[in-house]
Design an enzyme around this catalytic site. Structure first.
Site, PDB file in Angstrom:
ATOM      1  N   GLU A   1      10.328   2.005  10.187  1.00  0.00           N
ATOM      2  CA  GLU A   1      11.361   2.967   9.812  1.00  0.00           C
ATOM      3  C   GLU A   1      10.691   4.333   9.898  1.00  0.00           C
ATOM      4  O   GLU A   1       9.865   4.665   9.048  1.00  0.00           O
ATOM      5  CB  GLU A   1      11.879   2.656   8.397  1.00  0.00           C
ATOM      6  CG  GLU A   1      13.271   3.203   8.155  1.00  0.00           C
ATOM      7  CD  GLU A   1      13.275   4.692   7.871  1.00  0.00           C
ATOM      8  OE1 GLU A   1      13.547   5.474   8.815  1.00  0.00           O
ATOM      9  OE2 GLU A   1      13.010   5.075   6.745  1.00  0.00           O
TER      10      GLU A   1
ATOM     11  N   GLU B   1      10.627  16.834  13.897  1.00  0.00           N
ATOM     12  CA  GLU B   1      11.027  16.608  12.510  1.00  0.00           C
ATOM     13  C   GLU B   1      10.220  17.578  11.642  1.00  0.00           C
ATOM     14  O   GLU B   1       8.992  17.516  11.605  1.00  0.00           O
ATOM     15  CB  GLU B   1      10.723  15.155  12.122  1.00  0.00           C
ATOM     16  CG  GLU B   1      11.265  14.795  10.774  1.00  0.00           C
ATOM     17  CD  GLU B   1      10.958  13.347  10.378  1.00  0.00           C
ATOM     18  OE1 GLU B   1       9.811  12.915  10.557  1.00  0.00           O
ATOM     19  OE2 GLU B   1      11.872  12.671   9.899  1.00  0.00           O
TER      20      GLU B   1
ATOM     21  N   CYS C   1      14.077  11.445   6.044  1.00  0.00           N
ATOM     22  CA  CYS C   1      14.116  11.133   7.474  1.00  0.00           C
ATOM     23  C   CYS C   1      15.548  11.210   8.007  1.00  0.00           C
ATOM     24  O   CYS C   1      15.753  11.458   9.184  1.00  0.00           O
ATOM     25  CB  CYS C   1      13.520   9.766   7.727  1.00  0.00           C
ATOM     26  SG  CYS C   1      14.089   8.536   6.566  1.00  0.00           S
TER      27      CYS C   1
ATOM     28  N   LYS D   1       0.866  -1.180   0.000  1.00  0.00           N
ATOM     29  CA  LYS D   1       0.000   0.000   0.000  1.00  0.00           C
ATOM     30  C   LYS D   1       0.903   1.231   0.000  1.00  0.00           C
ATOM     31  O   LYS D   1       1.416   1.646   1.037  1.00  0.00           O
ATOM     32  CB  LYS D   1      -0.920   0.046   1.222  1.00  0.00           C
ATOM     33  CG  LYS D   1      -1.971   1.138   1.080  1.00  0.00           C
ATOM     34  CD  LYS D   1      -2.412   1.785   2.367  1.00  0.00           C
ATOM     35  CE  LYS D   1      -1.510   2.848   2.889  1.00  0.00           C
ATOM     36  NZ  LYS D   1      -1.368   4.049   2.050  1.00  0.00           N
TER      37      LYS D   1
HETATM   38  P1  NAD Z   1       2.322   9.038   7.361  1.00  0.00           P
HETATM   39  O1  NAD Z   1       3.048   8.273   8.364  1.00  0.00           O
HETATM   40  O2  NAD Z   1       1.007   9.623   7.736  1.00  0.00           O
HETATM   41  O3  NAD Z   1       2.078   8.130   6.052  1.00  0.00           O
HETATM   42  C1  NAD Z   1       3.003   7.162   5.591  1.00  0.00           C
HETATM   43  C2  NAD Z   1       2.231   5.945   5.097  1.00  0.00           C
HETATM   44  O4  NAD Z   1       1.497   5.363   6.175  1.00  0.00           O
HETATM   45  C3  NAD Z   1       1.200   6.254   4.030  1.00  0.00           C
HETATM   46  O5  NAD Z   1       1.142   5.170   3.125  1.00  0.00           O
HETATM   47  C4  NAD Z   1      -0.090   6.361   4.830  1.00  0.00           C
HETATM   48  O6  NAD Z   1      -1.241   6.108   4.056  1.00  0.00           O
HETATM   49  C5  NAD Z   1       0.118   5.302   5.872  1.00  0.00           C
HETATM   50  N1  NAD Z   1      -0.599   5.491   7.127  1.00  0.00           N
HETATM   51  C6  NAD Z   1      -0.880   6.662   7.743  1.00  0.00           C
HETATM   52  N2  NAD Z   1      -1.527   6.416   8.901  1.00  0.00           N
HETATM   53  C7  NAD Z   1      -1.667   5.070   9.015  1.00  0.00           C
HETATM   54  C8  NAD Z   1      -2.249   4.217   9.981  1.00  0.00           C
HETATM   55  N3  NAD Z   1      -2.840   4.703  11.077  1.00  0.00           N
HETATM   56  N4  NAD Z   1      -2.203   2.884   9.773  1.00  0.00           N
HETATM   57  C9  NAD Z   1      -1.614   2.376   8.676  1.00  0.00           C
HETATM   58  N5  NAD Z   1      -1.058   3.143   7.719  1.00  0.00           N
HETATM   59  C10 NAD Z   1      -1.056   4.479   7.887  1.00  0.00           C
HETATM   60  O7  NAD Z   1       3.256  10.135   6.824  1.00  0.00           O
HETATM   61  P2  NAD Z   1       2.830  11.370   5.931  1.00  0.00           P
HETATM   62  O8  NAD Z   1       1.496  11.920   6.260  1.00  0.00           O
HETATM   63  O9  NAD Z   1       3.040  10.957   4.556  1.00  0.00           O
HETATM   64  O10 NAD Z   1       3.892  12.404   6.465  1.00  0.00           O
HETATM   65  C11 NAD Z   1       3.740  12.957   7.767  1.00  0.00           C
HETATM   66  C12 NAD Z   1       5.048  13.002   8.490  1.00  0.00           C
HETATM   67  O11 NAD Z   1       5.664  11.703   8.516  1.00  0.00           O
HETATM   68  C13 NAD Z   1       6.081  13.870   7.810  1.00  0.00           C
HETATM   69  O12 NAD Z   1       5.957  15.194   8.195  1.00  0.00           O
HETATM   70  C14 NAD Z   1       7.364  13.283   8.296  1.00  0.00           C
HETATM   71  O13 NAD Z   1       7.709  13.844   9.517  1.00  0.00           O
HETATM   72  C15 NAD Z   1       7.064  11.836   8.501  1.00  0.00           C
HETATM   73  N6  NAD Z   1       7.592  11.003   7.412  1.00  0.00           N
HETATM   74  C16 NAD Z   1       8.720  10.280   7.654  1.00  0.00           C
HETATM   75  C17 NAD Z   1       9.240   9.494   6.655  1.00  0.00           C
HETATM   76  C18 NAD Z   1      10.452   8.685   6.838  1.00  0.00           C
HETATM   77  O14 NAD Z   1      11.049   8.252   5.871  1.00  0.00           O
HETATM   78  N7  NAD Z   1      10.863   8.410   8.032  1.00  0.00           N
HETATM   79  C19 NAD Z   1       8.619   9.443   5.424  1.00  0.00           C
HETATM   80  C20 NAD Z   1       7.457  10.186   5.214  1.00  0.00           C
HETATM   81  C21 NAD Z   1       6.947  10.949   6.232  1.00  0.00           C
END
Ligand code: NAD
Length: 479
Positions: free
Chosen positions: A249, A382, A282, A174
């Site tokens: 991660e 972050e 990240c 996903k």
């Molecule tokens: P997010 O964690 O909300 O989303 C990442 C993935 O997880 C997406 O595919 C999303 O649909 C899914 N997801 C979200 N909530 C979920 C849940 N409750 N259960 C299962 N899956 C879920 O991240 P985002 O909204 O894309 O970005 C928000 C923040 O996350 C950013 O500001 C950043 O700080 C952080 N981020 C970190 C990384 C990293 O590589 N460590 C990458 C992207 C975002």
């Protein structure tokens, strides 16, 4: 508008059974350019069932045969790299030249590294000469739910999918609903490579929908997730009821320790690294700690780098910085820049609002703060935008204490000509990775963090091990 994409389930493209439409937005223009369906429970169930059906056959496929299909995938990916770069650039805003040089090749590099690691991997091994009838069998975990973010889409997808395939797992991917089109192209590549149906399945959806359904699903054995710490916690809680393995991660707040004897390019390199991918990494070195005697010069260098940094749309060629990915990210970054000012950090470059000449697109000014203290919000959270925080230190001890004073533990950086000091500091930094003097980690080096940055290790041998169970057998015949 691009045509709406089907899901890839059981080796076929298939229309979603449930769910609502979701627009994919071009961050450079704020215009929708594609629509996807957000799947529902019926789609998740169908994809998990396809992966479950495919698991016994893929698990029993000899590693050499699994590797042969991965080699075909490598060739297909390589032949469509420019297309991949264009899709990533459009959906998440990476400038096209950067997408061609970094985003798309990251996926190819991981495929290559996993093939190499899998070739040498001992899926069966003796326990040791003291126990000649004992065998250790490394077996795939089973059906995996792979949930990925938008910031390095193919980097993160391949780190999970290829490792899981090499290990003998089957999977449901996903991808982020914000940047889903690169994964649709990737699914076409998997299809062309000729994997057995059901080994790889793709369902689009959001976190509360498909993300949560995969995390809770009784037929999913493991979740591998990259994204925010918030979602990582939610997934861990949801997954607890079915006792599935959860590999995380998460975010980071990397410190870059610049000692006075660092090479003359260290500050420029660190500032550019912080702004790479518009700060949306990240492992970005977002806290620059500088030894007091070199501090004012470092602030001046970082200011000059930020002021010289061009900002522009993703489809323009050149080495500029693109927009951040979404309205939500733009608003978050703006709020944090304002907080930096309100809490008393010295604004050296950039600041709130769009760069001059932009009134559309989620463009952010490359921003540098000096005199930051480690308790300020901009030093703790972050930001995921092009914002660098600089702070001085007096002693090595103090620098290590500041670097470690964070909930995160992903990557830290050290710049010093003194090898003994570099090694000493590297041992004491509480992070999964330490990169020194601008030297990148080698191919197949494990990527992952400690503390709130997660618990998994992706890439190379460690990446494959994350998808394996260890089975201990005694009385093994023919030893
Ligand atoms: P997010 O964690 O909300 O989303 C990442 C993935 O997880 C997406 O595919 C999303 O649909 C899914 N997801 C979200 N909530 C979920 C849940 N409750 N259960 C299962 N899956 C879920 O991240 P985002 O909204 O894309 O970005 C928000 C923040 O996350 C950013 O500001 C950043 O700080 C952080 N981020 C970190 C990384 C990293 O590589 N460590 C990458 C992207 C975002």
């Amino acid at each position: 508008m691009l045509e709406k994409r089907d899901f890839y389930i059981g080796g076929e493209w298939t229309a979603p059974a449930a769910g609502s439409d979701f627009e994919v937005i071009d961050p450079s223009t704020e215009d929708a350019f594609a629509v996807i369906s957000l799947g529902g429970q019926a789609d998740t169930d169908r994809a998990v069932a396809a992966a479950r059906d495919a698991f016994p056959g893929w698990m029993e496929t000899p590693p050499a045969d699994r590797i042969a299909v991965l080699e075909r995938l490598y060739d297909v990916y390589k032949s469509r790299m420019d297309e991949m770069a264009a899709v990533i650039s459009r959906e998440m805003g990476a400038p096209i030249d950067m997408a061609k040089a970094q985003q798309a090749p990251a996926g190819l590099g991981h495929i290559k590294n996993f093939i190499r690691a899998a070739r040498d991997f001992a899926f069966e091994r003796p326990l040791g000469p003291h126990a000649p009838d004992d065998r250790i069998l490394m077996e795939p975990v089973g059906v995996c739910g792979l949930i990925t973010p938008w910031n390095w889409p193919m980097n993160q997808v391949t780190l999970k999918v290829i490792a899981a395939m090499a290990a003998g797992c089957t999977m449901v991917l996903k991808p982020s609903e914000i940047a889903p089109l690169s994964s649709a192209l990737f699914a076409e590549m998997v299809d062309a490579a000729g994997f057995p149906p059901g080994v790889f399945n793709l369902v689009n959806g959001d976190g509360p929908g498909v993300g949560t359904q995969l995390s809770a699903h009784p037929d999913v054995d493991m979740i591998s997730f990259t994204g925010s710490t918030r979602a990582g916690i939610a997934i861990s809680k949801t997954a607890a009821d079915t006792l599935k393995r959860v590999h995380l991660e998460l975010g980071g707040k990397g410190a870059n320790l610049v000692f006075a004897d660092a090479d003359e390019k260290a500050v420029k390199r660190g500032t550019l690294h912080c702004f790479n991918n518009t700060g949306q990494s990240c492992n970005a070195p977002t806290r620059m700690l500088v030894e007091a005697s070199a501090y004012e010069q470092a602030v001046e260098t970082a200011r000059a780098v930020a002021e010289k940094m061009a900002v522009g749309p993703a489809d323009a060629e050149g080495r500029h910085m693109g927009p951040v990915v979404s309205q939500a990210q733009f608003d978050k970054v703006q709020d944090l820049i304002q907080k930096g000012i309100d809490e008393g950090a010295r604004l050296v470059a950039g600041g709130p609002g769009r760069p001059e000449g932009f009134n559309r697109g989620w463009f952010v000014r490359p921003t540098v703060f000096a005199d930051v203290t480690n308790d300020m919000t901009i030093a703790r959270e972050e930001i995921f935008g092009p914002v660098l925080s600089i702070m001085p230190f007096e002693t090595e001890e103090e620098a290590i204490a500041i670097a470690n004073d964070t909930p995160y533990g992903l990557t830290n950086y050290v710049q010093s000509a003194d090898a003994a000091r570099r090694n000493r500091v590297a041992r004491r930094l509480r992070s999964g990775m330490v990169e020194m003097n601008g030297q990148p980690r080698g191919a197949g080096s494990p990527f992952g963090g400690m503390k709130a940055s997660g618990n998994g290790r992706e890439g190379g041998v460690w990446g494959i091990e994350d998808f394996l169970e260890v089975k201990a057998v005694s009385g093994w015949g023919g030893a």
